[in-house]
Design an enzyme around this catalytic site. Structure first.
Site, mmCIF file in Angstrom:
data_model
loop_
_atom_site.group_PDB
_atom_site.id
_atom_site.type_symbol
_atom_site.label_atom_id
_atom_site.label_comp_id
_atom_site.label_asym_id
_atom_site.label_seq_id
_atom_site.Cartn_x
_atom_site.Cartn_y
_atom_site.Cartn_z
ATOM 1 N N ARG A 162 4.779 -27.382 74.003
ATOM 2 C CA ARG A 162 3.472 -27.370 73.338
ATOM 3 C C ARG A 162 2.305 -27.297 74.322
ATOM 4 N NH1 ARG A 162 6.876 -26.429 70.538
ATOM 5 N NH2 ARG A 162 7.473 -27.348 68.543
ATOM 6 N N SER A 177 1.089 -30.928 62.959
ATOM 7 C CA SER A 177 1.561 -32.156 63.608
ATOM 8 C C SER A 177 0.445 -32.784 64.429
ATOM 9 C CB SER A 177 2.754 -31.858 64.514
ATOM 10 O OG SER A 177 3.843 -31.372 63.759
ATOM 11 N N GLU A 205 -1.292 -33.681 69.767
ATOM 12 C CA GLU A 205 -1.043 -32.248 69.839
ATOM 13 C C GLU A 205 -2.286 -31.444 69.449
ATOM 14 O OE1 GLU A 205 2.046 -29.134 67.668
ATOM 15 O OE2 GLU A 205 2.731 -31.145 68.188
#
Length: 310
Positions: A183, A232, A302
């Site tokens: 990520r 998320s 995130e």
């Protein structure tokens, strides 16, 4: 504080460059999937690569901050708005290029195009390999910057090269020249992704569609896709799941103002209608704190933050 609808000297300066659509004081909440936050001092859509480079050069010379807004799917805009330039690349800024052989194919698409466009072009050319990206919202540029993916794969698995614009011009970088991890990716300082080249292969398109349909069905059952959200909230800690830790901390369904930890998936925050960025960020902070206290795990957010958070 950026005031909605107020035209600043910066917006006028950008307009004088030409080659761009400029909106001063443009509200950004409608352009994000969580539907919260303030306005852009200058929301700019360049109409050509040259115009983009000119913008970046102006920003460097005058010390103007630059933010990039993709599809707004993994982004929280501060209630104080976003000072400086907020760039949004049009999805059709670049023509699509398909170089397809008997066994493999390379697809080149603009960074402003939606991720689903890659899936559609992949299927149209009987290619497979990027099924794990199906259903992920946002743009291809955003997929590069955060190395988007699911438990089944990540963007850089199928990325071959990335074109990046800076104040000095536009050039291609190979996958190996863009450091990336879970990520995360590291672009050149001040760089803006303009195009992405994907390396795929010929395969069973019927089986490919079945895989994507099954994954989309699972996502619809387990994620609050019908409510405003930014996906998320935290990356999964090694060997664990952020949602499990948040639920263990007793926060599933917890609300702050009009923002709520989803009752369907605890690693998602939803906007119940009228939530502020302060509400959302307050929940993010609380979730991280409670999990740290309960499980001793310091979770990594995130979501990308843009602008001022008063």
């Amino acid at each position: 504080m950026v005031e909605a609808g107020v035209k600043t000297a910066l917006a006028a300066r950008v307009e004088s460059l030409g080659g761009c659509e400029v909106k001063a004081g443009e509200p950004l909440a409608p352009l994000t999937s969580v539907r919260a936050g303030g306005a852009a001092e200058a929301l700019v859509r360049p109409r050509s690569p040259d115009a983009l480079v000119a913008l970046l050069k102006l920003a460097r010379e005058e010390g103007v901050p630059v933010s990039v807004l993709g599809g707004g799917a993994n982004t929280l805009v501060g209630d104080g708005g976003v000072p400086g330039l907020t760039l949004k690349l049009p999805g059709d800024l670049f023509p699509e290029v398909a170089d397809v052989g008997p066994e493999e194919g390379r697809l080149t698409l603009g960074a402003g195009a939606a991720i689903v466009r890659l899936i559609n072009v992949m299927r149209a050319h009987a290619l497979v390999g990027a099924e794990f990206l199906a259903g992920i919202p946002g743009t291809l540029g955003g997929a590069v910057s955060m190395n988007a993916g699911t438990k089944n794969g990540e963007a850089f698995r199928v990325i071959e090269a990335v074109e990046v614009a800076t104040a000095d011009g536009v050039g291609w970088l190979t996958k190996a020249q863009v450091p990336h991890a879970y990520r995360h990716s590291e672009l050149p300082p001040g760089g803006v992704v303009t195009r992405v080249r994907f390396a795929l292969r010929k395969g069973d398109v019927v089986a490919s569609k079945a895989v994507m349909d099954a994954d989309l069905g699972y996502r619809k059952r387990t994620q609050p896709l019908s409510q405003p959200n930014f996906g998320s909230v935290f990356t999964n800690p090694p060997g664990d799941h952020a949602g499990r830790l948040i639920e263990l901390a007793g926060l599933k369904g917890y609300s702050l103002g009009r923002a709520q930890v989803s009752t369907l998936h605890a690693n998602w925050i939803v906007n119940l209608g009228g939530a502020t960025a302060r509400n959302v960020l307050g929940l993010v902070t609380l979730m991280r704190q409670r999990v740290r206290e309960q499980s001793g795990v310091d979770m990594k957010p995130e979501v990308k933050r843009l602008g001022d958070f008063p």
